[in-house]
Design an enzyme around this catalytic site. Sequence first.
Site, PDB file in Angstrom:
ATOM      1  CB  THR A 141      24.734  16.228  89.411  1.00 28.64           C
ATOM      2  OG1 THR A 141      24.837  17.401  89.119  1.00 28.64           O
ATOM      3  CG2 THR A 141      23.841  15.920  90.711  1.00 28.64           C
ATOM      4  CE1 TYR A 181      37.533  28.586  84.960  1.00 24.69           C
ATOM      5  CE2 TYR A 181      35.187  27.967  85.320  1.00 24.69           C
ATOM      6  CZ  TYR A 181      36.370  27.703  85.484  1.00 24.69           C
ATOM      7  OH  TYR A 181      36.828  26.418  86.187  1.00 24.69           O
ATOM      8  NE  ARG A 208      45.106  23.767  77.841  1.00 19.32           N
ATOM      9  CZ  ARG A 208      45.557  24.817  77.113  1.00 19.32           C
ATOM     10  NH1 ARG A 208      47.122  24.604  77.174  1.00 19.32           N
ATOM     11  NH2 ARG A 208      44.884  25.468  76.556  1.00 19.32           N
TER      12      ARG A 208
END
Length: 320
Positions: free
Chosen positions: A10, A136, A214
């Site tokens: 989702t 993470y 990036r």
Amino acid sequence: MKKVLVTGGTGLVGKALQAIIKEQQPSDEEWFFAGSKDADLTNAAATQALFDKVKPTHVIHLAAMVGGLFHNMNNNLDFLRNNLLINDHVLQTAHEHGCHKVVSCLSTCIFPDKTTYPIDETMVHNGPPHSSNYGYSYAKRLIDVQNHAYYDKHGHLFTSVIPCNIFGPHDNYRPEGHVIPGMISRMYELRQQQPELPEEQKVFTVYGSGKPLRQFIYSLDLAKLMIWVLREYQSVEPIVLSVDEAAEVSIYEVAEAIAAAFKFKGQLICDTSKADGQHKKTASNAKLRALLPDFEFTDFKSAIQSSVLWYIENYAAARN
Ligand code: NAP
Ligand code: GFB
């Protein structure tokens, strides 16, 4: 008939997968997109109940505690624990249910901070990650270790992809989110504020120096590549899913592209009191290019234009 469970179905990437599968209408696949309301995957029993209900043969494992630089910097313990729990429950339950294949998600931000460039799939464990997101990063790196352990012990094809930074419709526009949704939502708010002030006098703040570099992949492109990995990629070894090194842009160039998409006439300034995070994490997509030489990525500025338009048109429903 393949029964594909998408955990994290989702979110930004999950919604992109939903859109592509809706387009493709595969006749030999049934897809189930699960969010945290279907099961809190930090809970083993809830994970098992979800697998009992869906009975997947294949899993695309996206579910994770995910956030941008500023959210990671202040919550490394939660990012570590929640993602370790989610990943162990999903992989072990997939094993217990005899799933034929699991495709999990790492990230180019988990690579070693001190490294040569470009980074590639062989370098995931070659040194400590950047201090801003070690929680993470280590949880994600362990997915690769877990995948090898399930392969060695049971011969399972549990593999992983390594996307660069992702953006697109249905992103997370909250302050804990990433740079592109963060700038989109802040630019949107700025344009709504002080309607009496001529826009030329409005000032948009880019957090940090604007200098970090990036690579950004449009979520719909990533979804197509992940579906290909699910169907065709037969190795346990991770594969980078990123735009070319040459497509790398600076954070300031991102701000310029978003300002152009909004036709913003004001000024852009950089607030260097805010952290920059990793300066660069340039990844090579040579392995992907060798396997899929004809894949075409969406042009960055067009993808930004589409993402801004989506946000403006779906502001009320967006994760603000
Ligand atoms: P996202 O928009 O934040 O979505 C996260 C998804 O995980 C949502 O569906 C969320 O469900 C679900 N989730 C979170 N905690 C859960 C829990 N405890 N139990 C069950 N479901 C849970 O993230 P995303 O950007 O789509 O990321 C998808 C994957 O790509 C992640 O594995 C992420 O690490 C990886 N990735 C992302 C980026 C990026 O730039 N965004 C870059 C590289 C890799 P709810 O909607 O119900 O909260
Ligand atoms: O997407 P982002 O938050 O994370 O980008 P990373 C951070 C860079 O964008 C920093 C600048 O240089 C910020 O100073 N920036 C400018 C902004 N304006 C904004 C803004 O409004 N919001 C945000 N968030 N940044 C993450 C990792 O690193 O990459 C995560 O920490 C994750 O673990 C993600 O994997 C893909 O790209 O620096």
